[in-house]
Design a protein around this motif. Structure first.
Motif, PDB file in Angstrom:
ATOM      1  N   MET A  60       0.879  -1.226  -0.241  1.00 17.04           N
ATOM      2  CA  MET A  60      -0.130  -0.111   0.044  1.00 17.04           C
ATOM      3  C   MET A  60       0.908   1.302  -0.041  1.00 17.04           C
ATOM      4  SD  MET A  60      -3.065   1.147   2.661  1.00 17.04           S
ATOM      5  CE  MET A  60      -3.894   2.739   2.394  1.00 17.04           C
ATOM      6  N   ILE A  61       1.898   1.345   0.751  1.00 13.83           N
ATOM      7  CA  ILE A  61       2.747   2.306   0.588  1.00 13.83           C
ATOM      8  C   ILE A  61       3.367   2.563  -0.432  1.00 13.83           C
ATOM      9  CG2 ILE A  61       4.956   3.141   1.807  1.00 13.83           C
ATOM     10  CD1 ILE A  61       4.157   1.725   4.407  1.00 13.83           C
ATOM     11  N   ALA A  62       3.941   1.425  -1.022  1.00 13.97           N
ATOM     12  CA  ALA A  62       4.464   1.502  -2.354  1.00 13.97           C
ATOM     13  C   ALA A  62       3.725   2.088  -3.506  1.00 13.97           C
ATOM     14  CB  ALA A  62       5.065   0.129  -2.697  1.00 13.97           C
ATOM     15  N   ARG A  63       2.409   1.737  -3.368  1.00 13.80           N
ATOM     16  CA  ARG A  63       1.477   1.993  -4.339  1.00 13.80           C
ATOM     17  C   ARG A  63       1.269   3.693  -4.361  1.00 13.80           C
ATOM     18  NH1 ARG A  63      -1.537  -1.629  -3.524  1.00 13.80           N
ATOM     19  NH2 ARG A  63      -2.938  -0.906  -2.183  1.00 13.80           N
ATOM     20  N   ARG A  64       0.928   3.791  -3.278  1.00  6.84           N
ATOM     21  CA  ARG A  64       0.585   5.300  -2.804  1.00  6.84           C
ATOM     22  C   ARG A  64       1.520   6.249  -3.224  1.00  6.84           C
ATOM     23  NH1 ARG A  64      -0.291   8.116   0.922  1.00  6.84           N
ATOM     24  NH2 ARG A  64      -1.983   9.508   0.213  1.00  6.84           N
ATOM     25  N   HIS A  65       2.879   5.885  -3.263  1.00  3.41           N
ATOM     26  CA  HIS A  65       4.018   6.838  -3.457  1.00  3.41           C
ATOM     27  C   HIS A  65       4.829   6.619  -4.785  1.00  3.41           C
ATOM     28  CE1 HIS A  65       3.651   8.596   0.544  1.00  3.41           C
ATOM     29  NE2 HIS A  65       3.320   7.685   0.857  1.00  3.41           N
ATOM     30  N   GLY A  66       4.484   5.524  -5.406  1.00  7.53           N
ATOM     31  CA  GLY A  66       5.282   5.223  -6.606  1.00  7.53           C
ATOM     32  C   GLY A  66       6.705   4.847  -6.414  1.00  7.53           C
ATOM     33  N   LEU A  67       6.917   4.511  -5.264  1.00  5.04           N
ATOM     34  CA  LEU A  67       8.185   4.110  -4.752  1.00  5.04           C
ATOM     35  C   LEU A  67       8.535   2.835  -4.041  1.00  5.04           C
ATOM     36  CD1 LEU A  67       9.225   7.645  -3.268  1.00  5.04           C
ATOM     37  CD2 LEU A  67      10.170   6.681  -5.447  1.00  5.04           C
ATOM     38  N   PRO A  68       9.455   2.167  -4.249  1.00  7.07           N
ATOM     39  CA  PRO A  68       9.603   0.919  -2.910  1.00  7.07           C
ATOM     40  C   PRO A  68       9.598   1.610  -1.644  1.00  7.07           C
ATOM     41  CG  PRO A  68      11.443   1.294  -4.492  1.00  7.07           C
ATOM     42  CD  PRO A  68      10.754   2.438  -4.714  1.00  7.07           C
ATOM     43  N   TRP A  69       8.766   0.578  -0.816  1.00  3.14           N
ATOM     44  CA  TRP A  69       8.265   1.106   0.449  1.00  3.14           C
ATOM     45  C   TRP A  69       9.149   1.521   1.370  1.00  3.14           C
ATOM     46  CZ3 TRP A  69      10.179  -1.125   4.742  1.00  3.14           C
ATOM     47  CH2 TRP A  69      11.109  -2.319   4.522  1.00  3.14           C
ATOM     48  N   HIS A  70      10.337   1.160   1.296  1.00  2.00           N
ATOM     49  CA  HIS A  70      11.422   1.870   2.152  1.00  2.00           C
ATOM     50  C   HIS A  70      11.847   3.257   1.722  1.00  2.00           C
ATOM     51  CE1 HIS A  70      14.210   0.211  -1.011  1.00  2.00           C
ATOM     52  NE2 HIS A  70      13.448  -0.907  -1.055  1.00  2.00           N
ATOM     53  N   ALA A  71      11.997   3.538   0.437  1.00  3.49           N
ATOM     54  CA  ALA A  71      11.984   4.690  -0.109  1.00  3.49           C
ATOM     55  C   ALA A  71      11.182   5.825   0.156  1.00  3.49           C
ATOM     56  CB  ALA A  71      12.293   4.497  -1.649  1.00  3.49           C
ATOM     57  N   ALA A  72       9.851   5.280   0.259  1.00  2.00           N
ATOM     58  CA  ALA A  72       8.684   6.128   0.687  1.00  2.00           C
ATOM     59  C   ALA A  72       8.771   6.568   2.134  1.00  2.00           C
ATOM     60  CB  ALA A  72       7.648   5.464   0.292  1.00  2.00           C
ATOM     61  N   ILE A  73       9.174   5.678   2.954  1.00  5.51           N
ATOM     62  CA  ILE A  73       9.462   5.897   4.397  1.00  5.51           C
ATOM     63  C   ILE A  73      10.245   6.778   4.644  1.00  5.51           C
ATOM     64  CG2 ILE A  73      10.033   4.909   6.757  1.00  5.51           C
ATOM     65  CD1 ILE A  73       8.433   2.292   5.844  1.00  5.51           C
ATOM     66  N   ILE A  74      11.720   6.613   3.775  1.00  4.41           N
ATOM     67  CA  ILE A  74      12.490   7.804   3.910  1.00  4.41           C
ATOM     68  C   ILE A  74      12.250   9.079   3.510  1.00  4.41           C
ATOM     69  CG2 ILE A  74      14.966   8.085   3.455  1.00  4.41           C
ATOM     70  CD1 ILE A  74      15.297   4.847   3.251  1.00  4.41           C
ATOM     71  N   ARG A  75      11.768   8.995   2.487  1.00  6.29           N
ATOM     72  CA  ARG A  75      11.117  10.408   2.067  1.00  6.29           C
ATOM     73  C   ARG A  75      10.213  11.198   2.699  1.00  6.29           C
ATOM     74  NH1 ARG A  75       8.559  11.353  -4.046  1.00  6.29           N
ATOM     75  NH2 ARG A  75       6.774  10.774  -2.739  1.00  6.29           N
ATOM     76  N   SER A  76       9.429  10.393   3.419  1.00 10.67           N
ATOM     77  CA  SER A  76       8.057  11.019   4.064  1.00 10.67           C
ATOM     78  C   SER A  76       8.707  11.462   5.579  1.00 10.67           C
ATOM     79  CB  SER A  76       7.052   9.830   4.308  1.00 10.67           C
ATOM     80  OG  SER A  76       6.521   9.699   2.897  1.00 10.67           O
ATOM     81  N   ILE A  77       9.829  11.110   6.015  1.00 12.61           N
ATOM     82  CA  ILE A  77      10.258  11.568   7.399  1.00 12.61           C
ATOM     83  C   ILE A  77      10.760  13.078   7.462  1.00 12.61           C
ATOM     84  CG2 ILE A  77      12.154  11.345   8.942  1.00 12.61           C
ATOM     85  CD1 ILE A  77      11.988   8.188   8.245  1.00 12.61           C
ATOM     86  N   ASN A  78      10.502  13.742   8.426  1.00 11.07           N
ATOM     87  CA  ASN A  78      10.875  15.169   8.549  1.00 11.07           C
ATOM     88  C   ASN A  78      12.448  14.957   9.092  1.00 11.07           C
ATOM     89  OD1 ASN A  78      11.607  17.568   9.268  1.00 11.07           O
ATOM     90  ND2 ASN A  78       9.628  18.176  10.257  1.00 11.07           N
ATOM     91  N   LYS A  79      13.370  15.102   8.335  1.00 11.18           N
ATOM     92  CA  LYS A  79      14.869  14.779   8.628  1.00 11.18           C
ATOM     93  C   LYS A  79      15.236  15.721   9.869  1.00 11.18           C
ATOM     94  CE  LYS A  79      15.174  11.487   5.501  1.00 11.18           C
ATOM     95  NZ  LYS A  79      14.092  11.852   4.632  1.00 11.18           N
ATOM     96  N   LYS A  80      14.531  16.863  10.028  1.00 10.25           N
ATOM     97  CA  LYS A  80      14.941  17.715  10.992  1.00 10.25           C
ATOM     98  C   LYS A  80      14.455  17.098  12.414  1.00 10.25           C
ATOM     99  CE  LYS A  80      14.689  21.749   7.937  1.00 10.25           C
ATOM    100  NZ  LYS A  80      14.093  23.190   7.463  1.00 10.25           N
ATOM    101  N   ARG A  81      13.713  16.437  12.275  1.00  7.55           N
ATOM    102  CA  ARG A  81      13.254  15.921  13.755  1.00  7.55           C
ATOM    103  C   ARG A  81      13.761  14.326  14.185  1.00  7.55           C
ATOM    104  NH1 ARG A  81       8.852  19.189  16.344  1.00  7.55           N
ATOM    105  NH2 ARG A  81       8.443  20.548  14.748  1.00  7.55           N
ATOM    106  N   GLN A  82      14.258  14.235  15.321  1.00  7.69           N
ATOM    107  CA  GLN A  82      15.091  13.046  15.611  1.00  7.69           C
ATOM    108  C   GLN A  82      14.097  11.854  15.426  1.00  7.69           C
ATOM    109  OE1 GLN A  82      17.674  12.400  18.701  1.00  7.69           O
ATOM    110  NE2 GLN A  82      17.495  14.384  19.337  1.00  7.69           N
TER     111      GLN A  82
END
Length: 271
Positions: free
Chosen positions: A182-204
């Motif tokens: 579901m994550i991969a389909r919604r984002h058009g990316l491998p699931w792990h890439a979608a997770i990494i991209r969705s994180i606010n990297k300024k927050r721990q």
């Protein structure tokens, strides 16, 4: 740490266990493994320890009859490929470990597998399936950023009746695979890439595998899960320092103990 046996019967579906670990976990890992065999009230088929190449962890797996898995074989990238840090902190390895857990369906053989952190020791009997339902152990506080990332990933708010971040969780391979698809389909990316991209990297604390999976399952069928208090206690003394009398006393109140000695996944960022 001197442990004691529990009297409740082993029954229900067989499960596998997955433990991500690094060398700094060797002080607690033997006790974690022993506690699983003593207190998990399901037949355990296999215990997989996922680790960087480590002769010490390989030796422990041989002694404890566990299966060593080189973490480099689990995902199509390494910890060095994740860049999640600031000048004050580095969460790249912490995130990598969570993604390793989320690919546990590619490692484990049983339909259900238990993930447990390498610093958490069970001290009372645990059952993770009851009357056809999955038991999630819960606590009452979490990180708001976990839920912001969940909404980005899945397009809806997490129901989050309580926090599911309690150091161990039973995953159902079929449901975990469906979540990742579901994550991969919604984002058009491998699931792990979608997770990494969705994180606010300024927050721990930008993502939780436990919070994401359990809220996904809960959102689809609240009647398919049972929620129980985790009753986990954090300790900073070595696991080996506790004796049987101390464990019995703690077990009157708590289900598990977490020995938070790990630093390898949250080292300071480089300036």
């Amino acid at each position: 740490m001197s442990a004691f046996s529990s009297g409740s019967a082993v029954s229900g579906p067989a499960i596998d266990v997955l433990i991500p670990a690094i060398d700094k976990d060797l002080g607690t890992l033997p006790f974690v493994i022993d506690s699983l065999r003593r207190h998990v009230r399901h037949p355990i088929s296999h215990i997989y320890v996922v680790s960087p190449a480590s002769s010490r962890i390989r030796d422990l797996c041989a002694r404890k009859n566990c299966i060593f898995v080189d973490e480099a074989t689990v995902l199509p990238f390494t910890k060095q490929d994740i860049h999640y840090s600031s000048t004050r902190w580095n969460r790249s390895g912490w995130l990598y470990q969570q993604l390793l857990k989320m690919n546990g369906d590619r490692i484990c053989r049983e339909p259900f597998f238990l993930v447990i952190d390498a610093d958490t020791v069970l001290i009372r009997p645990h059952r993770f399936r009851s009357a056809g339902k999955t038991v999630f152990y819960c606590r009452d506080w979490s990180q708001p950023e976990y839920f912001r990332t969940y909404r980005k990933l899945l397009g809806s708010a997490a129901p989050s009746p309580r926090s599911f971040v309690t150091h161990y969780m039973l995953f159902e391979k079929q449901k975990l695979a469906a979540l990742k698809k579901m994550i991969a389909r919604r984002h058009g990316l491998p699931w792990h890439a979608a997770i990494i991209r969705s994180i606010n990297k300024k927050r721990q604390f930008g993502f939780s595998e436990y919070e994401t999976y359990a809220n996904y399952v809960y959102s689809r069928s609240r009647t398919s899960v049972l929620l129980r208090n985790a009753n986990n206690k954090s300790l900073h003394s070595p696991a080996a320092s506790l004796n049987e009398k101390q464990i019995r006393k703690l077990a009157r109140t708590y289900r598990s103990l977490s020995f938070h000695q790990r630093k390898g996944y949250s080292i300071p960022g480089k300036h």
